[in-house]
Every structure is written in C-alpha cells, then in structure tokens.
Write a protein that holds these residues in place. Structure first.
Motif, PDB file in Angstrom:
ATOM      1  N   ALA A 135       0.841  -1.200   0.000  1.00  0.00           N
ATOM      2  CA  ALA A 135       0.000   0.000   0.000  1.00  0.00           C
ATOM      3  C   ALA A 135       0.873   1.246   0.000  1.00  0.00           C
ATOM      4  O   ALA A 135       2.007   1.236   0.491  1.00  0.00           O
ATOM      5  N   PRO A 136       0.372   2.360  -0.558  1.00  0.00           N
ATOM      6  CA  PRO A 136       1.169   3.601  -0.586  1.00  0.00           C
ATOM      7  C   PRO A 136       1.575   4.038   0.810  1.00  0.00           C
ATOM      8  O   PRO A 136       0.779   3.987   1.744  1.00  0.00           O
ATOM      9  N   LYS A 137       2.808   4.451   0.941  1.00  0.00           N
ATOM     10  CA  LYS A 137       3.314   4.914   2.222  1.00  0.00           C
ATOM     11  C   LYS A 137       3.315   6.444   2.252  1.00  0.00           C
ATOM     12  O   LYS A 137       3.327   7.105   1.224  1.00  0.00           O
ATOM     13  N   GLY A 138       3.319   6.983   3.472  1.00  0.00           N
ATOM     14  CA  GLY A 138       3.237   8.426   3.598  1.00  0.00           C
ATOM     15  C   GLY A 138       1.838   8.903   3.259  1.00  0.00           C
ATOM     16  O   GLY A 138       0.849   8.188   3.425  1.00  0.00           O
ATOM     17  N   PHE A 139       1.756  10.127   2.745  1.00  0.00           N
ATOM     18  CA  PHE A 139       0.460  10.722   2.458  1.00  0.00           C
ATOM     19  C   PHE A 139       0.475  11.327   1.055  1.00  0.00           C
ATOM     20  O   PHE A 139       0.776  12.514   0.872  1.00  0.00           O
ATOM     21  N   PRO A 140       0.179  10.488   0.048  1.00  0.00           N
ATOM     22  CA  PRO A 140       0.224  10.956  -1.345  1.00  0.00           C
ATOM     23  C   PRO A 140      -0.816  12.024  -1.621  1.00  0.00           C
ATOM     24  O   PRO A 140      -1.849  12.110  -0.949  1.00  0.00           O
ATOM     25  N   ILE A 141      -0.550  12.828  -2.627  1.00  0.00           N
ATOM     26  CA  ILE A 141      -1.489  13.875  -3.030  1.00  0.00           C
ATOM     27  C   ILE A 141      -2.759  13.240  -3.573  1.00  0.00           C
ATOM     28  O   ILE A 141      -2.699  12.353  -4.433  1.00  0.00           O
ATOM     29  N   PRO A 142      -3.924  13.649  -3.079  1.00  0.00           N
ATOM     30  CA  PRO A 142      -5.178  13.028  -3.530  1.00  0.00           C
ATOM     31  C   PRO A 142      -5.451  13.292  -5.010  1.00  0.00           C
ATOM     32  O   PRO A 142      -5.111  14.353  -5.550  1.00  0.00           O
ATOM     33  N   GLU A 143      -6.069  12.308  -5.644  1.00  0.00           N
ATOM     34  CA  GLU A 143      -6.545  12.480  -7.017  1.00  0.00           C
ATOM     35  C   GLU A 143      -7.751  13.428  -7.016  1.00  0.00           C
ATOM     36  O   GLU A 143      -8.531  13.459  -6.069  1.00  0.00           O
ATOM     37  N   LEU A 144      -7.912  14.174  -8.096  1.00  0.00           N
ATOM     38  CA  LEU A 144      -9.061  15.080  -8.215  1.00  0.00           C
ATOM     39  C   LEU A 144     -10.207  14.394  -8.953  1.00  0.00           C
ATOM     40  O   LEU A 144     -10.814  14.963  -9.860  1.00  0.00           O
ATOM     41  N   ASN A 145     -10.481  13.177  -8.563  1.00  0.00           N
ATOM     42  CA  ASN A 145     -11.599  12.440  -9.119  1.00  0.00           C
ATOM     43  C   ASN A 145     -12.825  12.666  -8.231  1.00  0.00           C
ATOM     44  O   ASN A 145     -12.691  13.094  -7.076  1.00  0.00           O
ATOM     45  N   PRO A 146     -14.033  12.376  -8.733  1.00  0.00           N
ATOM     46  CA  PRO A 146     -15.211  12.489  -7.857  1.00  0.00           C
ATOM     47  C   PRO A 146     -15.023  11.638  -6.604  1.00  0.00           C
ATOM     48  O   PRO A 146     -14.626  10.476  -6.681  1.00  0.00           O
ATOM     49  N   ILE A 147     -15.336  12.219  -5.474  1.00  0.00           N
ATOM     50  CA  ILE A 147     -15.054  11.537  -4.213  1.00  0.00           C
ATOM     51  C   ILE A 147     -15.924  10.301  -4.044  1.00  0.00           C
ATOM     52  O   ILE A 147     -15.586   9.393  -3.285  1.00  0.00           O
ATOM     53  N   GLU A 148     -17.036  10.223  -4.788  1.00  0.00           N
ATOM     54  CA  GLU A 148     -17.897   9.044  -4.700  1.00  0.00           C
ATOM     55  C   GLU A 148     -17.191   7.790  -5.214  1.00  0.00           C
ATOM     56  O   GLU A 148     -17.577   6.677  -4.863  1.00  0.00           O
ATOM     57  N   GLU A 149     -16.169   7.969  -6.038  1.00  0.00           N
ATOM     58  CA  GLU A 149     -15.422   6.817  -6.534  1.00  0.00           C
ATOM     59  C   GLU A 149     -14.562   6.177  -5.441  1.00  0.00           C
ATOM     60  O   GLU A 149     -14.110   5.053  -5.596  1.00  0.00           O
TER      61      GLU A 149
END
Length: 997
Positions: free
Chosen positions: A496-510
């Motif tokens: 799983a991704p470590k740290g705190f990656p930048i969130p995707e700008l996809n609809p949050i419902e996804e």
C-alpha cells in the motif's frame, strides 16, 4: 516458580489460539475492519513525523484524537514506533493481551493467598473465557479485560495498607486502564472500586484514623488520575461541541447487544451460542459467557461453604450485580443505571458487564476453595455436584438429539470448519456436551481416586487447561478466526502507498468503501490506499456530517460527485436547500454575509492543483478570472484554519459539514491547516505525570528491594535500548520500502530514453510530484487495481511504439494490470519488483502470449455456428464482434473442462476487448469453477472500470489465483453478466493459463 507459571500460561495461549499464533488464520470482523485501520493510520503518522490528530481517510475526515480509545494509548506509541501496525502485529497484540489477562488474574489471586496450582488453573479459565473468545474482534475489550485484575489487585493492596508505594501503583494501573481500555469497562470498573471503597468505610467506620487517612489518600489519588488524564479531559471538551455522542446515548443504544438469559447456556456449552443469533437474541460476539466447566463445580462447592474472606462476598455481589446488568432490557437494572448512575449512559453493549461476572465468579472460587483442606466429606460433595451437572448435560444432550435431523459432525467430505459453521445449536450441544461430560467424569474420577494433594492439584490444573483449550478451539471459528491468509494480507499492506500521497481530483464518490474493497477487509478500506472518502465506520460521526446525511441525503449524494477540493460560483443560504447541483454550496446566514456571492463566477480557464498534502495540511494553487468559493471536503471542526497567500481568512462551514474559503481572482496559494497545540501540550503533560509516577514506583521498589537495584537498572536500560533500536530499525525499513526502486527507476528510464529514442513510451505510475520531475516519462498518472484503469487501458490501446516501459512507485500493481499490459506488449526484456515499486521493459514483437482459448467471433468460430444472431459486422473493417442488447443478461460462455492430463495452473487470466455503445454501467466478467455439479468458486470483475467513455473500444483483464486448486472433473466457466442491461460489444475474448508466479 513465577517463571514457570508465566511460561505455562504463554504456552497455553499459543496452543489454544494456534491458528492465530502460527499465522494460519487472521482474526475476523472489527479486528481488521475497525481496529487495524486506526492503528495503521497511527503508525503511518508517527513514521512520517506527524502527531496523529486528524484522519482524512474516513467520513470526510475525523479527529482521531477525540476517539478516547485511540492515540493516547501507550500501546500505540510503543508498537507504532518499534514495529508499525499491520494485521500480524495486531494478532500478536491480541495474544499478548490474552496472556496478560492470565498473568494479572494470577497476581490477583496471589493477593488473596490462593493456592498456586489452583490459581494457575483459574487464570487459564479467565484468559480463555467466553469474553476473550467472543469479543476477540474488539481489541479494546480484551485489553480492558486483561487490565481489570491488575487495577483491582493494586487497589486492594492500596486500601488495605494506605501507603505511598501502593498509591503510586494504583495510579499507574488506573492510567493504563483509562488510556488503553474500552471506556465502558473503565466506567464499570470505577463503580467496582467505589463498592470496595464503601465496603472498607463501613467495616472501619469506628476507626477515625483510618477514615482520615483513607479520604486523604483517595483525594491524592483522584488528583493524580485527573492530572494524568488531562489530555483526555481536554479532548472531551473540544469534541463535545461537535460530537452529540458525548452528551450520552439513547436508551435503545444503551440496550444494544445484551447477554440474554438464553445465553446463560454458554456457562456450560459456549459452542451452542455460536451459530444461532436469532435464538439467543443478541450478537454472536456477546452471547459467550463461558468461565470453565470445572470452575462451575468449584464455585458451587465454595458457595455452599463459609467464605474464607469477607471481601469475596463483596466481589461475588458485584459479579451478580454485573450479571443482572448484562441482561439489558431483559431486567430493569441496566435501564436504572442508565437513568440514575453517572456515565452509565455513555456506552453500548450491556454484555460487557459479563467480563466482571466472569472475573468475580472465578475470583470467588480462587479465594475460597482450598485443595489442601479437602476432607473426604468435601470430595463427596464435589462428586455429588459434578454428578448433578453431568446429569443436566446428559438431559440436554438427549433433548438436543431429539431435535436433530442429521448430526453434522464426523461426516466424510467436509472439513471440521465447514461442519462447525453449518452446525445448529443442537449439533453443538451434542458435540460439546459429550466432551464436557467426559471432562466432568474425569474430574469425578480424580477426585475419588487421587489421595495426595500434589497429584490432585496437578490433575485439576490439567483439566483446567484441557477444558480451556478444547472450548476455545470449538468456539474460535465463530468469533475469532477468519478465512483470510494473514501473510497475504500483510503483503497487501506492505504494497500500500506509504506516507500521504497527493489526492486524485476524481469524484469523491469513486472512493467508496465498496470500490476499495479487497479480499481482506470490507470497511474503512480507504485508509490503506490513502484515499479521501465520505464513508467508513468509526466509533463516532461528527454532528455536521450526521446532520447532512440525516436531513439532506440528496445534497450529500450530489456533492460526492465533486473532487476533494473544488470551485463553486453557486453559493446560497442554507435556509432553503432545494434545486441544487453537485456544485452548489450552502452557507449559514452569518457565513453568507462574509462573502460577496454576487461576484462569484466560474470560467473555462479556472484551474486548481494540489501541490502538497498531509492529514493536517493541504496546499492548493488556484488560477481564476473571477472570485470563487473553494470547498475542501473535510469536516468542519475545532482547530482548522485557512490561509490565502499566507494571510488567514474566514473559514466557512459549507454544506453543513465541510470547509470553504472565498478566493479572489488571479493566481493564489491556499492552505487549509489543522492545528491543535493544546492537545499536544496536554498529551506531553499527561505522560509527564505518568513517567513521574513510574519514577516514584521504581524508587519505592528499590527501597523495598535494594538487592534488586542493579538488575532493575539493567532491565530499564535494556528496555530503553531495545525501544530505541527497534524504532530506528522500523524507520529504516519503512523508508527503504518508501524508497523502493526509485534510484533504479530514474537511472534506467533515462538510459532507455537515450537508447531507444522514439521507439519507446514510458509510463510512470506514482503519486510523488518530485518523482514525476525526475523521470522522463511520456505520461504519468497513478494506477492501481482501483484507480485510473481506464486511463491505462486507453494509453495501451493508443500506444504504437515498439517498446513500453512501465514503472511504478508507491502502490501495488495487481495481476489484472500486469496481464493487461502483457496483452499489448508480450515480450519481456527486463523486470524487477519490490513490495511497492517495480520496473517493466517490454516489446511488442517479442514472444507471443499463449492462450488456451481465443475467440475472435469471425466466420468459423464456435459462436458463428451456434449463435451468429448475436454477431455484428463492422461495415468499414469487416471485423466481427459479439454483442449484448438491453434484453440480454447473458451470452457466450467459455467452458474449460479439467482433465486428467491437466497441469493445474497457479492463475487464470481472461482478456477481452469491449465497447459500450450508449452508456457505461456496471457490467461483470465472471469466472466460476463447478465441482460435482455445484459451484465451487465464484469470482467477478467489473469491466466498466477499464472504459473511459461510450463508443470507444477498451480492453479488460481479469486474473484469479487458484489457491484452492483444481481437480479432475472440474469445469471452468467464463462469461459476461449484463447486470444493468447495457448495449455493449465484445471481441478477442482470450483465456490464459499461468503455471507459476
């Protein structure tokens, strides 16, 4: 002797839970769905130098510190720093707590001068009781259960002697209980201590010196507890304005999950309660109150004789009191406590009272039963009582047998686990009842035949261990063991991704729990891939979110279609919530007056980008031609601030739950930041008090045992060295995992670009902005089995280069992704992979993939002869495809019989080109295995996640692992399920059998 006792208790725990100890099975339900996510997030925070205050990955963000069973627990800081939390770490913590329960109960009985071997046997019964087994998923319950005897031992010593050493020790014990246990158990324990306090006041009511000293010492104790609990008190006050739960629960919630009268059957036959929740009228985790069948006999015997300690009657009284309270709405006591006893309205689950019932009944036995004093008359009474219980069990067995159609156990063709999970309560009564009769008959035999105290005590201890281990194994499949492979789960967490990656700008419902589901967990899933989401299950929900969900569910559904941060020029007062779009933002009247809503206007050139992200801070760069309102889909809560170009601005509460800020036109940098220095200072102060208490405790210990001063110093120094060394090593391996193959990725992609020039395309999957700047990639976006699969499929379809380099960092790459890439670029030139990063260099003209089945639907194919009415012809290319219409739920099926010559593959991969004609809806690709005419395995994949838009061809890949293996005569079936009646076409359906990893 102590060392042997500890070793014996540890060995019993390891063997009783051998599937957990040796990583054969995981622990089920809330253990991994609730407790693991919170601890995993904690260790991710501390390993990235973040004080864990805010978790953005659940329910639009939650103040993790405000959950009073959370980040202030000493366990979190020790384990999180030394090992980091994983499912395996947590499994061993469960075993450690069960072992601790045995040790602390052993020490409690020692305080009352109980016999050594009897104390050991009763400690086994305590640690393997129905509370430990039934509530294994609730780690805070088991933890509190383990600490209860420690607190009571410390308090009895304290109130008997009223001196400074015991004052310090009971303060330490209460600190651990308050911070580590479930609050409901702590509250009940507080009333237990109050009963003991009142008892001693009554007994010593004429001793003025005692009364004076007891009040002074208790005043100091209360002060110590308050000072050491400073951070919890402040967290409670901060959260009370945002958490309605802090004002108390409804009576219905307070009655939820009782230990019902029917559950009393578990005192003798706990297995019977494991598979019939409707009959027992409570949750399966709350119906097990087992405390040992031998303990029942000894308790009845002790009850019929004069007690050797008056305190034991007090303990027994509280046990009976707790039993009556555990009945919930089946007796008036729980409701009476709810209305009239302070703090008794703050917790659910009346069944947790049974922890004190189990403790009290076993303690009563340990204090009052003496093997050394057994005369032949006493033995005859024991035999008589055991005979009564045997007779009762025999009647139960005959009654249950008359209600059986077919006994499910000892049938060929089924595993014991399958038999247990299909057993009725009648099957369980017959099976375990027979075993209990055998144990009791053995007890009768040794009581009758063994004359020497030594042999009788040893035999009694053996029966306690046998009883505890057998009853544990018979019940663990109901409330402890999951079918998940803990080692495979651990590998998933490692990737799983470590740290705190930048969130995707996809609809949050996804980013729903459903979309993030995997084979190991089904709730709070987004904590591991680090995706901000609107759902999840935690101990509390913030009032703003609750109000939005309960009163304006349509608005909640609408705003899910926006990204985690988004612009809005449609801002209204929340006095009328109607006719809104996903972009609409409602503000309170006071907030609405702070902005110039009439000047807000969107433009086609508006841009925003997230540049940096952590749980407590997000940096956003914006470019707009007109003023906009910028919303951040995190819960509005005490401590959040917002800055525009470094200057603090008004933080607006948007849509009842979230945060927003007015942004002027032009280019700007916006920070949303969470700060709570008071909690950090209070945490430091509380632990300073705790460490001072520890220092005083050590001081008094050295005074009492000067000969152990050197050993104690060595032990303390060694413990500190181990903690520091473990923390350093943990951070080293964590950073090594984070780094992965980054140096090689940078070096090799640069070399490949120089070597192959225009003949190669480089695709980088990462969430690190810095890496994107260092790798000469043609395109970069993050891809995993839930994210951007449609972008990956489109990239591959459009790619015409001779070679492809696919490199990734910071996540797992599923078999589906690998097989999808191989289908376009089958030739492997170079490959390398770690748990969270990898390199693939492939070519189009390499070795072709071998497919066991290939359907192109051209003339001469199987479908052409059998089902050509479903085949379309493209007017331009003449290519033929197979189509599904709105009337078609099913279509062509690939069937592969498993023959004697079959070389059983490790995996099966299915690939297919497809195109939605009008709209994209959830459509499933199904792989099943039939055995003896019945479905043996059933797995599905949603092909729509590979498609970008209707009218565009894409390719789906679905790969399954055959962990259970195949047998001759099995039939593999592969087909599409047009679940939502879409119009779509498929072509080039291929099946690949993969022999090894």
């Amino acid at each position: 002797m102590k060392g042997k006792a500890y070793l014996l208790l540890l060995l019993v725990v390891v063997l009783a839970f051998w599937q957990v100890s040796f990583l054969q099975n995981g622990i089920k339900w809330d253990f991994v769905d609730a407790f693991l996510p919170s601890r995993y997030f904690f260790s991710e925070s501390v390993l990235n130098n973040q004080f864990p205050l805010w978790n953005p990955y659940l329910l639009y963000g939650t103040p993790i510190y405000a959950d009073l069973v959370s980040v202030f627990n000493p366990e979190f800081w020790i384990v999180g720093n030394m090992f980091g939390y994983s499912n395996i770490t947590l499994q061993f913590m469960f075993l450690l707590y069960v072992f601790t329960a045995g040790v602390t109960f052993f020490f409690f009985l020692k305080e009352f001068n109980a016999e050594y071997k009897l104390s050991l046997g009763l400690s086994v019964a305590y640690m393997l009781s129905g509370f430990s087994i039934g509530n294994a998923q609730h780690l805070a319950f088991v933890c509190g259960y383990a600490i209860v005897p420690f607190v009571l031992t410390s308090y009895f010593k304290f109130i008997r002697e009223l001196n400074k050493p015991h004052l310090i020790r009971v303060a330490i014990a209460l600190f651990v209980m308050i911070y580590a246990s479930y609050p409901g158990l702590t509250i009940i324990l507080g009333y237990f201590l109050l009963c003991i306090f009142v008892y001693y006041l009554i007994v010593n009511r004429t001793d003025k010196s005692f009364l004076k000293r007891v009040f002074i010492y208790h005043a100091v104790l209360v002060l110590m507890v308050v000072l050491s609990s400073t951070v919890l008190i402040i967290a409670w006050f901060q959260g009370s304005s945002f958490l309605g739960r802090y004002s108390g629960l409804s009576i219905n919630l307070a009655h939820r999950h009782s230990f019902t009268l029917k559950s009393v059957l578990s005192f003798l036959l706990p297995m019977a309660t494991g598979n019939d929740t409707s009959y027992f009228e409570t949750d399966v985790s709350m119906s097990n109150g087992y405390w040992g069948v031998i303990s029942v006999i000894l308790f009845l015997f002790a009850l019929l004789k004069k007690a050797k300690s008056r305190e034991s009657y007090l303990i027994l009284f509280f046990g009976v009191f707790s039993f009556l309270a555990s009945l919930g709405n089946q007796f008036f006591l729980r409701e009476f406590l709810y209305h009239y006893a302070p703090l008794m309205d703050m917790f659910q689950y009346p069944a947790i009272f049974r922890a004190f019932t189990i403790f009290s009944l076993l303690a009563f036995v340990g204090i009052n039963f003496r093997v050394n004093n057994l005369a032949w008359r006493d033995k005859k009474r024991l035999i008589f009582l055991a005979g009564l219980v045997v007779s009762f069990l025999v009647l139960l067995i005959f009654y249950a047998s008359s209600h059986l159609e077919e006994f499910v156990f000892f049938n060929a063709g089924k595993s014991f686990t399958e038999e247990v999970l299909s057993a009725t309560r009648f099957d369980s009564i017959v099976l375990q009842g027979t075993g209990q009769v055998f144990i009791l008959l053995t007890f009768i035999f040794i009581t009758w035949k063994l004359k020497t105290i030594r042999h009788y005590s040893a035999a009694l201890l053996f029966l306690f261990i046998l009883d505890g281990m057998v009853s544990t194994q018979l019940s663990t499949r109901y409330t402890v063991l999951s079918e998940d492979n803990p080692v495979a789960f651990f590998k998933y967490l490692r990737s799983a991704p470590k740290g705190f990656p930048i969130p995707e700008l996809n609809p949050i419902e996804e980013n729903s729990d459903r979309n993030a589901q995997n084979e190991f967990i089904w709730m709070n899933n987004n904590v591991f891939p680090k995706k901000i989401t609107f759902d999840g299950k935690v101990a509390f929900k913030l009032d703003g979110y609750t109000y939005l969900a309960d009163n304006h569910p349509g608005l909640l559904e609408a705003i899910k279609k926006e990204a985690v941060v988004y612009f809005s020029d449609d801002v209204r007062e929340n006095s009328s919530v109607e006719n809104f779009t996903a972009n609409t933002i409602f503000l309170s009247s006071s907030d609405y007056k702070k902005i110039e809503a009439d000047n807000l206007r969107s433009g086609k050139n508006d841009q925003l980008a997230i540049r940096n992200f952590s749980p407590q801070k997000i940096e956003i760069e914006t470019t707009t031609n007109h003023p906009q309102l910028l919303a951040y889909q995190q819960n509005y809560y005490h401590g959040w601030k917002v800055y525009v170009d470094g200057k603090e601005q008004d933080l607006l509460q948007s849509n009842f739950a979230h945060m927003a800020v007015w942004v002027p036109s032009g280019e700007h940098t916006i920070f949303f930041e969470y700060r709570n220095p008071l909690i950090k200072y209070a945490f430091g102060f509380s632990y300073l008090v705790f460490f001072i208490l520890i220092a005083f405790s050590i001081h008094y210990f050295v005074i009492q045992h000067p000969e152990r001063k050197k050993k104690l110093a060595i032990a303390l120094f060694s413990g500190l060295v181990v903690f520091l060394l473990g923390s350093c090593l943990n951070r080293y391996f964590y950073q090594k995992n984070v780094k992965g193959l980054i140096p090689e990725i940078i070096e090799k992609t640069d070399d490949w670009r120089k070597k192959y020039g225009a003949d190669i395309r480089i695709l980088l999957s990462t969430q690190q902005e810095q890496l994107k700047e260092l790798v000469p990639a043609d395109t970069a976006f993050f891809v995993d089995d839930k994210t951007n699969l449609s972008e990956l499929a489109h990239f591959l379809v459009q790619s015409e280069s001779l070679r492809l380099a696919f490199v990734w960092q910071g996540g797992s790459v599923s078999d589906d992704i690998i097989e999808l890439i191989y289908s376009f670029y089958p030739g492997i030139i170079e490959q390398k992979q770690t748990s969270s990063s990898g390199i693939l260099l492939l070519e189009k003209n390499g070795d072709k993939q071998h497919y066991a089945v290939s359907r192109d639907f051209e003339p001469g194919s199987e479908e052409w002869a059998r089902d050509n009415g479903r085949i379309k012809t493209d007017s331009v290319t003449g290519n033929h495809t197979y189509f599904y219409d709105t009337e078609d739920s099913w279509g062509t099926t690939v069937e592969i019989p498993v023959t004697e010559e079959w070389n059983s593959p490790a995996k099966i991969a299915v690939l297919s080109d497809f195109m939605f004609e009008e709209k994209m809806v959830e459509t499933l690709l199904v792989i099943t295995t039939d055995r003896d005419g019945k479905t043996h395995s059933y797995q599905v994949s949603k092909i729509d996640k590979f498609a970008r838009r209707p009218g565009e061809w894409a390719r789906a890949a679905f790969c399954i692992r055959l962990d259970s293996g195949l047998q001759e005569g099995d039939l593999i079936k592969i087909y599409f399920w047009n679940l939502n009646k879409a119009r779509f076409q498929i072509d080039n359906l291929k099946v690949k059998l993969i022999d090894s990893e």
